[in-house]
Design an enzyme around this catalytic site. Structure first.
Site, PDB file in Angstrom:
ATOM      1  N   LEU A 532     -17.313  33.331 -12.994  1.00  0.00           N
ATOM      2  CA  LEU A 532     -16.682  34.323 -13.875  1.00  0.00           C
ATOM      3  C   LEU A 532     -16.662  33.828 -15.310  1.00  0.00           C
ATOM      4  O   LEU A 532     -16.723  34.600 -16.257  1.00  0.00           O
ATOM      5  CB  LEU A 532     -15.238  34.587 -13.421  1.00  0.00           C
ATOM      6  CG  LEU A 532     -15.084  35.227 -12.047  1.00  0.00           C
ATOM      7  CD1 LEU A 532     -13.628  35.227 -11.634  1.00  0.00           C
ATOM      8  CD2 LEU A 532     -15.629  36.646 -12.072  1.00  0.00           C
ATOM      9  N   GLY A 533     -16.524  32.526 -15.454  1.00  0.00           N
ATOM     10  CA  GLY A 533     -16.443  31.974 -16.800  1.00  0.00           C
ATOM     11  C   GLY A 533     -16.454  30.476 -16.706  1.00  0.00           C
ATOM     12  O   GLY A 533     -16.414  29.908 -15.618  1.00  0.00           O
ATOM     13  N   GLY A 535     -15.399  26.688 -18.875  1.00  0.00           N
ATOM     14  CA  GLY A 535     -14.928  25.908 -20.012  1.00  0.00           C
ATOM     15  C   GLY A 535     -15.395  24.499 -19.808  1.00  0.00           C
ATOM     16  O   GLY A 535     -16.072  24.211 -18.828  1.00  0.00           O
ATOM     17  N   VAL A 540     -14.828  28.871 -13.421  1.00  0.00           N
ATOM     18  CA  VAL A 540     -13.956  29.792 -12.711  1.00  0.00           C
ATOM     19  C   VAL A 540     -14.821  30.715 -11.861  1.00  0.00           C
ATOM     20  O   VAL A 540     -15.769  31.314 -12.363  1.00  0.00           O
ATOM     21  CB  VAL A 540     -13.095  30.609 -13.692  1.00  0.00           C
ATOM     22  CG1 VAL A 540     -12.169  31.532 -12.924  1.00  0.00           C
ATOM     23  CG2 VAL A 540     -12.301  29.690 -14.592  1.00  0.00           C
ATOM     24  N   LYS A 557     -10.356  28.257 -10.126  1.00  0.00           N
ATOM     25  CA  LYS A 557     -10.781  27.364 -11.207  1.00  0.00           C
ATOM     26  C   LYS A 557     -11.049  25.995 -10.615  1.00  0.00           C
ATOM     27  O   LYS A 557     -10.170  25.388 -10.018  1.00  0.00           O
ATOM     28  CB  LYS A 557      -9.674  27.299 -12.249  1.00  0.00           C
ATOM     29  CG  LYS A 557     -10.040  26.447 -13.443  1.00  0.00           C
ATOM     30  CD  LYS A 557      -9.020  26.647 -14.543  1.00  0.00           C
ATOM     31  CE  LYS A 557      -9.686  26.671 -15.893  1.00  0.00           C
ATOM     32  NZ  LYS A 557      -8.874  27.372 -16.874  1.00  0.00           N
ATOM     33  N   ASP A 651      -1.404  29.011 -27.498  1.00  0.00           N
ATOM     34  CA  ASP A 651      -2.835  29.315 -27.637  1.00  0.00           C
ATOM     35  C   ASP A 651      -3.096  30.795 -27.366  1.00  0.00           C
ATOM     36  O   ASP A 651      -3.945  31.156 -26.574  1.00  0.00           O
ATOM     37  CB  ASP A 651      -3.656  28.421 -26.698  1.00  0.00           C
ATOM     38  CG  ASP A 651      -5.128  28.363 -27.114  1.00  0.00           C
ATOM     39  OD1 ASP A 651      -5.431  28.730 -28.263  1.00  0.00           O
ATOM     40  OD2 ASP A 651      -5.963  27.949 -26.295  1.00  0.00           O
TER      41      ASP A 651
END
Ligand SMILES: *[C@@H]1O[C@H](CO)[C@@H](O)[C@H](O)[C@H]1NC(C)=O
Ligand SMILES: *[C@@H]1O[C@H](CO)[C@@H](O)[C@H](O)[C@H]1NC(C)=O
Ligand SMILES: *[C@@H]1O[C@H](CO)[C@@H](O)[C@H](O)[C@H]1NC(C)=O
Length: 813
Positions: A532-533, A535, A540, A557, A651
């Site tokens: 999904l994503g 970092g 994730v 995650k 953040d």
């Protein structure tokens, strides 16, 4: 009675007219015949490949002119994959024509700008192929020229990079002219990324290599045949999306990416981007609603080449990955960004590679006007500008290091680590922030602009109030966040194991976190298939898990690295996050801690992040945006005032707001969150958060309170109102680059309509929202409202008063 037949020229014009109408939408010209020109114009004609996937023609590049290019023609982005005249854009009216000598591009005045250049054999026809290759062929259909053999910065499926061929990055995201980086398969078989001695073409320093060269060493000790077996012969991008370096005999020497995305399902490209990183992207061919444009693909071991450009480039001459006097930070999205140290500003905000300059008067070298007292240091942990030191001291302490720099007018910063002290002067180069560096940079800044000497007591006081900006590394939040959560989970897990006899509730009050086995999560995510994503240090993945008697979609995650950090604080943080429960926050469902595996399980948010929703193709409706704005405000109000312990998120930005099925905003990524004890209302701590959304007090020696979130929220609210990013460089007027400044100017001039062009729904009640946002971004934290008040103002329960200029509070601290 019959009408006379119309004269032939009428029919001719009629046909021409029909052609003009149809051609801009559908051009399925298979073979391009000699003499057929294309003219540079807005919505001009182009030559399409039979399937329509690729097209060749002119693309307008901003206001600069037209690029003769090949692009993906079926996707809205019209991504350019090849160009002829990258150094020399042409103006409207220029044309390209196929002659028997090849393609010739002439500007509007008839000067030849570019030619494909074929000598000897006459070209019979050209063809734009479905692979994205533009070919020119002779009568026997033998290719005389191919765009695949003259790549610019992109490789496509089916394209190979042979020895001596190279990719040259563009200058910037929007400037297609040749930039600072080369990717070349050298004639010795080594595949190398180089910086170049800009603006010359000569290679400067290699910052990545495959080490597959046919070396002299091998020649001496091996048979020459076996030595060429180990040297790179060609780089292949095959139909499954694998990119690998092959030896002459077909042995795979280096697998650059192995993504297994079938060419029939995805558009694919690999590009040496303007930041010097080689990345591979895919785009689903089916119009899939959940996908948003080009997605970077990821392999097990690396995300891009090199994996961290900020660290990879380190050169004795040249500025490094960013301009002089700036530093490079690898963001959550794995992209580098360049920043100026505090008290420095960009020389040209629209071209950050030009570097930063001191925003204060430099220290005098004159003995008579000793002004050392007017200077102090900003401390940045894990930050260094290697290769710029001119003096080094060993076995000294930090105080010595500081004094040595203060007493030296050439010294602009010192780097201190383990009893060693390096003095550095301008221009600073190769600036980088990374936890692996250790130590800290102490940047000398002017703290007193008056020429009056300060007294002894004063300077003593100043020593104590030295600005400490610990760990700008935290700007690259994801590293920190993952480390933090991983450590927290780890501690929590250890704690749970030791005290098995104690009931969970006794030390985890109200906490409803579940534990899952790695096997179960592996199964739930189908072997971590759908990313999904991503970092730094974590991916994730989408999964389906059964818990609480339901089969639910979850986001898993997967943390890849584990670092031991301040345990007590982390434990508290994860417990606090586990306890939160509000409809505008993403819920942490559970975790897994098994051997090397550390995973966190969150609710799945079907509509992705606010960033992609807000800055995507379609502009969301005003009421939808304001519904989201209110949701975020309520979520923050809950964190600040309704939890048992007060939580600062630290953040807030569109990437950290997710949207659920009903497009309700859900705050996520509490990784940076700071918990205040019930009796504590302020904290002093290192910089957290993301630049642009970070409140000014982080950069000053001021306590940090919940008002930092209010500031970030204000910036976010402006972005929601205007549907644009806080910093946008591609704007009509420089005054519009920084949204916050522009918004205040528009408000002060009574021209709010400028902020939301052509959005009638918005212009009716936007004034209130802009006013609330302006209150939130006041530089003086005390002037900013609480989130409670923000919520009440947005709901219309209380009136909004006229906000002052946010920058009217200029801190001289
Ligand atoms: C293009 O022209 C060549 C040579 O005249 C011919 O062999 C080929 O079939 C043509 N292709 C198409 C798609 O018309
Ligand atoms: C692109 O960058 C180059 C190098 O700095 C510059 O010479 C050129 O004018 C720029 N082109 C445009 C269209 O801005
Ligand atoms: C692409 O290369 C990989 C690695 O060699 C191989 O497994 C795969 O079958 C290749 N795909 C095609 C379509 O040739």
């Amino acid at each position: 009675m019959a009408l006379p037949p119309p004269p032939p020229y009428i029919i001719y014009f009629f046909l021409l007219f029909i052609m003009l109408i149809c051609s801009s939408t559908a051009q399925t010209q298979r073979n391009i015949s000699l003499g057929s020109p294309l003219t540079a114009a807005k919505n001009g004609l182009f030559w399409e490949s039979p399937s329509g996937d690729f097209a060749f023609g002119f693309q307008q590049i901003g206001k600069g002119g037209f690029l003769l290019a090949i692009w993906f023609n079926k996707i809205p982005e019209r991504t350019i994959v090849w160009s002829a005249n990258r150094e020399n854009l042409v103006q409207e009216g220029s044309k390209v024509e196929l002659t028997k000598l090849g393609l010739v591009l002439e500007d509007s005045k008839g000067n030849q700008i570019w030619a494909s250049g074929i000598s000897g054999i006459d070209v019979a026809y050209g063809a734009m192929l479905d692979t994205g290759n533009l070919v020119l062929a002779n009568n026997n259909s033998a290719n005389l020229w191919e765009s695949f053999n003259k790549p610019t910065d992109t490789l496509l499926v089916g394209q190979t990079l042979s020895q001596n061929m190279k990719l040259v990055a563009r200058y910037s995201e929007t400037n297609y002219s040749s930039g600072r980086y080369h990717f070349i398969l050298q004639s010795d078989g080594n595949l190398v990324l180089y910086t170049r001695t800009f603006p010359l073409d000569t290679p400067n320093f290699p910052y990545w290599e495959s080490s597959t060269q046919n070396s002299g060493f091998q020649l001496i000790f091996n048979q020459s045949e076996s030595s060429t077996q180990n040297s790179g012969f060609q780089l292949i991008f095959n139909q499954s999306g694998y990119i690998y370096l092959e030896a002459k005999n077909g042995t795979i020497l280096d697998m650059l990416t192995s993504n297994n995305n079938a060419a029939q399902d995805f558009y694919q490209r690999a590009i040496l981007e303007y930041d010097g990183v080689l990345r591979q992207y895919v785009y689903p061919k089916k119009n899939d609603r959940s996908s948003s444009g080009w997605n970077m693909t990821w392999t097990q071991s690396s995300t891009s080449i090199p994996s961290n450009i900020c660290l990879a480039i380190r050169e004795g001459r040249g500025s490094g990955a960013c301009g002089y006097n700036s530093y490079c930070v690898l963001g959550n999205d794995q992209r580098p960004s360049c920043h100026c140290p505090n008290s420095y500003t960009f020389i040209d905000p629209s071209d950050k590679m030009k570097g930063c300059k001191q925003a204060f008067e430099a220290q005098s070298c004159d003995e008579d006007s000793r002004d050392a007292d007017d200077f102090d240091f900003i401390s940045m942990e894990n930050t260094d500008w290697p290769e710029t030191d001119y003096e080094k001291f060993q076995m000294v302490n930090e105080d010595f290091c500081r004094r040595a720099c203060l007493g030296d007018c050439f010294c602009v910063l010192v780097f201190f680590r383990d009893g060693r002290c390096w003095k550095k002067g301008h221009p600073l180069s190769n600036g980088r922030v990374d936890p692996s560096l250790g130590g800290k940079a102490l940047i000398k800044i002017r703290i007193n602009n008056s020429t009056l000497k300060t007294g002894g007591t004063n300077s003593k006081k100043k020593d104590q109030s030295t600005l400490v900006l610990v760990g700008s590394v935290l700007l690259s939040s994801s590293v920190f966040m993952n480390v933090l959560l991983a450590a927290a989970i780890f501690v929590l897990f250890r704690f749970r194991q030791k005290s098995k006899v104690i009931k969970q509730n006794q030390f985890l009050p109200d906490m409803n976190l579940q534990t899952f086995t790695y096997a179960k999560l592996e199964k739930a995510t189908n072997g971590f298939k759908e990313l999904l994503g991503r970092g730094s240090f974590a991916g994730v993945f989408k999964g389906v898990l059964s818990f609480d008697n339901c089969e639910c979609l979850v986001a898993v995650k997967k943390l890849e690295h584990m670092v031991k950090e301040n345990e007590q604080e982390f434990k508290a943080e994860v417990i606090t996050i586990g306890c939160t429960n509000h409809k505008n926050l993403v819920r942490l469902i559970g975790f897994c801690n098994e051997g090397m595996h550390r995973l966190l399980i969150y609710e799945y948010m079907s509509n992705g992040s606010l960033a992609s929703f807000l800055f995507g193709q379609l502009k969301p409706k005003w009421h939808q945006r304001m519904h989201i704005a209110l949701g975020i405000a309520r979520g923050l109000f809950y964190l600040h005032e309704e939890c048992s312990t007060q939580i600062l998120h630290c953040d807030i930005k569109p990437q950290n707001i997710l949207l659920d099925d009903s497009y309700t905003a859900r705050i996520s990524d509490f990784g940076l969150a700071k918990i205040l004890k019930p009796d504590q209302t302020r904290t002093t701590t290192g910089i957290r958060g993301t630049k642009g959304y970070v409140a000014p007090e982080w950069f000053r020696n001021m306590p940090v309170t919940v008002k930092v979130d209010v500031y970030s929220y204000g910036i976010l609210l402006l972005e929601l109102i205007c549907c644009r990013k806080n910093v946008e460089e591609d704007v009509k007027d420089d005054a519009q680059i920084i949204l916050a400044d522009w918004a205040y100017d528009c408000y002060a001039d009574g021209k709010l309509d400028f902020l939301v062009e052509n959005d009638d729904e918005a212009s009716q009640d936007m004034e209130k929202y802009v006013m609330v946002a302006l209150w939130c971004i006041q530089e003086d934290p005390l002037l900013r409202p609480t989130m409670k008040k923000v919520t009440l103002m947005l709901e219309g329960t209380i009136e909004v008063s006229v906000p002052p200029d946010p920058t009217s509070f200029i801190s001289s601290i």
